[in-house]
Design a protein around this motif. Sequence first.
Motif, short mmCIF file in Angstrom:
data_model
loop_
_atom_site.label_atom_id
_atom_site.label_comp_id
_atom_site.label_asym_id
_atom_site.label_seq_id
_atom_site.Cartn_x
_atom_site.Cartn_y
_atom_site.Cartn_z
N UNK A 111 0.66 -1.27 -0.12
CA UNK A 111 -0.08 -0.16 0.04
C UNK A 111 1.01 1.31 -0.17
N UNK A 112 2.15 1.10 -0.02
CA UNK A 112 3.18 2.21 -0.42
C UNK A 112 3.94 1.80 -1.57
N UNK A 113 4.54 3.00 -2.54
CA UNK A 113 5.31 2.64 -3.41
C UNK A 113 6.46 1.50 -3.23
N UNK A 114 6.45 0.41 -4.12
CA UNK A 114 7.51 -0.42 -3.94
C UNK A 114 8.81 0.01 -4.16
N UNK A 115 10.06 -0.46 -3.55
CA UNK A 115 11.28 -0.12 -3.90
C UNK A 115 11.92 -1.63 -4.73
N UNK A 116 13.15 -1.37 -5.40
CA UNK A 116 13.50 -2.56 -5.87
C UNK A 116 14.08 -3.74 -4.94
N UNK A 117 14.12 -3.37 -3.70
CA UNK A 117 14.53 -4.24 -2.62
C UNK A 117 13.72 -5.21 -2.08
N UNK A 118 12.23 -4.51 -2.35
CA UNK A 118 11.07 -4.95 -1.72
C UNK A 118 10.88 -6.58 -2.40
N UNK A 119 10.04 -7.65 -1.45
CA UNK A 119 10.19 -8.94 -1.89
C UNK A 119 9.02 -8.98 -2.75
N UNK A 120 9.21 -9.54 -3.97
CA UNK A 120 8.00 -9.75 -5.00
C UNK A 120 7.35 -10.90 -4.40
N UNK A 121 6.02 -10.97 -4.75
CA UNK A 121 5.10 -11.97 -4.58
C UNK A 121 4.09 -12.09 -5.60
N UNK A 122 4.23 -12.52 -6.97
CA UNK A 122 3.35 -12.44 -7.97
C UNK A 122 2.20 -13.35 -7.86
N UNK A 123 0.89 -12.75 -8.25
CA UNK A 123 -0.29 -13.25 -8.08
C UNK A 123 -0.76 -14.15 -9.19
N UNK A 124 -0.36 -14.00 -10.36
CA UNK A 124 -0.82 -14.65 -11.46
C UNK A 124 0.40 -15.29 -12.32
N UNK A 125 -0.17 -15.99 -13.38
CA UNK A 125 0.95 -17.01 -14.17
C UNK A 125 1.81 -15.74 -15.02
N UNK A 126 1.28 -14.69 -15.54
CA UNK A 126 2.13 -13.65 -16.26
C UNK A 126 3.01 -13.25 -15.39
N UNK A 127 2.67 -12.74 -14.02
CA UNK A 127 3.48 -12.29 -13.31
C UNK A 127 4.64 -13.30 -12.85
N UNK A 128 4.26 -14.50 -12.50
CA UNK A 128 5.30 -15.58 -12.07
C UNK A 128 6.22 -15.64 -13.24
N UNK A 129 5.63 -15.76 -14.42
CA UNK A 129 6.55 -16.08 -15.36
C UNK A 129 7.71 -15.02 -15.63
N UNK A 130 7.10 -13.56 -15.38
CA UNK A 130 8.17 -12.66 -15.68
C UNK A 130 8.98 -12.57 -14.43
N UNK A 131 8.64 -12.96 -13.34
CA UNK A 131 9.55 -12.85 -11.93
C UNK A 131 10.55 -13.93 -12.48
N UNK A 132 10.04 -15.19 -12.62
CA UNK A 132 11.33 -16.33 -13.30
C UNK A 132 12.19 -15.78 -14.30
N UNK A 133 11.94 -14.80 -15.16
CA UNK A 133 12.33 -14.45 -16.12
C UNK A 133 13.86 -13.52 -15.58
N UNK A 134 13.18 -12.73 -14.49
CA UNK A 134 14.02 -11.77 -13.81
C UNK A 134 15.31 -12.49 -13.33
N UNK A 135 14.46 -13.47 -12.44
CA UNK A 135 15.51 -14.34 -11.64
C UNK A 135 16.77 -15.09 -12.67
#
Length: 288
Positions: A111-135
């Motif tokens: 509920x406040x702007x996310x910075x780069x060190x905040x922990x991701x927690x993707x909610x859908x397949x698109x976001x999960x696949x994008x996070x895996x790509x980042x990793x």
Amino acid sequence: MKIAVIGSNGQLGSDIYEVLNESYSGKVMGLTHNDIDISNLDSVNSVLKEIKPNIIINTAAFHNVPLCEKEREKAFAVNSRGAENLAKISNELRAILFHFSTDYVFDGKKKRPYIETDKPNPLNIYAKSKLEGENKIREIAEKYYILRVAGLYGKYPSRVKGYNFVGLMLKLAKERDEIRVVDNERTTPTYTKEIAEQLSLMIKKEPAFGIYHATAEGECSWYEFAKAIFEISGVKTNLVKAAPGEFATEVKRPKYSVLENFNLKREGINIFSYWKDELRDYIKSLNL
Ligand SMILES: NC(=O)c1ccc[n+]([C@@H]2O[C@H](COP(=O)([O-])OP(=O)(O)OC[C@H]3O[C@@H](n4cnc5c(N)ncnc54)[C@H](OP(=O)(O)O)[C@@H]3O)[C@@H](O)[C@H]2O)c1
């Protein structure tokens, strides 16, 4: 210096191609899906080994969010394996990899702007696949920038949707007596030309490698975004806040995905303006 822009006929890729051509004319190679398939290592190797770019910019993605739920394999093939393939070839060519990711890697609970060190927690397949790509990129690539962007609009429409939110609102204003837009999802709409200018500056300034949030300043709901579109363009319409859940779908999306450009500011190179000022520039360019 040679630069390869992958997805160069997409919404973001088109602007990046145009902006970089102004500074590096003749040295920027635009690659469309017809030229290269990032999910296929043979295609990536043969195309990029031929060009031998010093900089590889990847805007390609499978980002139709509902379709990613149905075509999970394709989502991971393009968004994760594609990123992995590009990380590998970047190392082989000793090239710098610029890759784009999304605000959707977060769950919105902060509920406040996310910075780069905040922990991701993707909610859908698109976001999960994008996070895996980042990793994959973080694990493999020696020289990389991951730019997380959000709420894109620009001169060229999204290849997936065929329009952007601004164009859609202006079109609906002509067709409907009433336009209903959700007010319970907050993001930061960002003009693709600004992202292209930011990327161009990063090439020149060579900041530290890593993840960068790269969105306009400020935040709004989609309803507030629509309201600003009509105010700035002078279009009169009956805009109404949709009831929570009115456009409910099966796919989970973060209710709050505002990003703070903490790392760009740390490096002293953040060029983004307040979202409404970027929107004003964009609408002016439409010559309505
Ligand atoms: N749009 C947004 O609001 C938004 C928000 C957050 C993050 N992002 C991220 O920003 C980036 C750019 O998005 P965009 O709106 O510019 O997308 P876009 O307009 O859909 O462009 C994507 C480009 O990638 C190409 N492509 C798709 N699959 C490919 C593959 N396997 N190999 C090679 N090229 C492929 C597409 O070609 P074809 O159309 O011919 O397949 C298209 O040229 C993406 O990484 C996206 O995840 C976007």
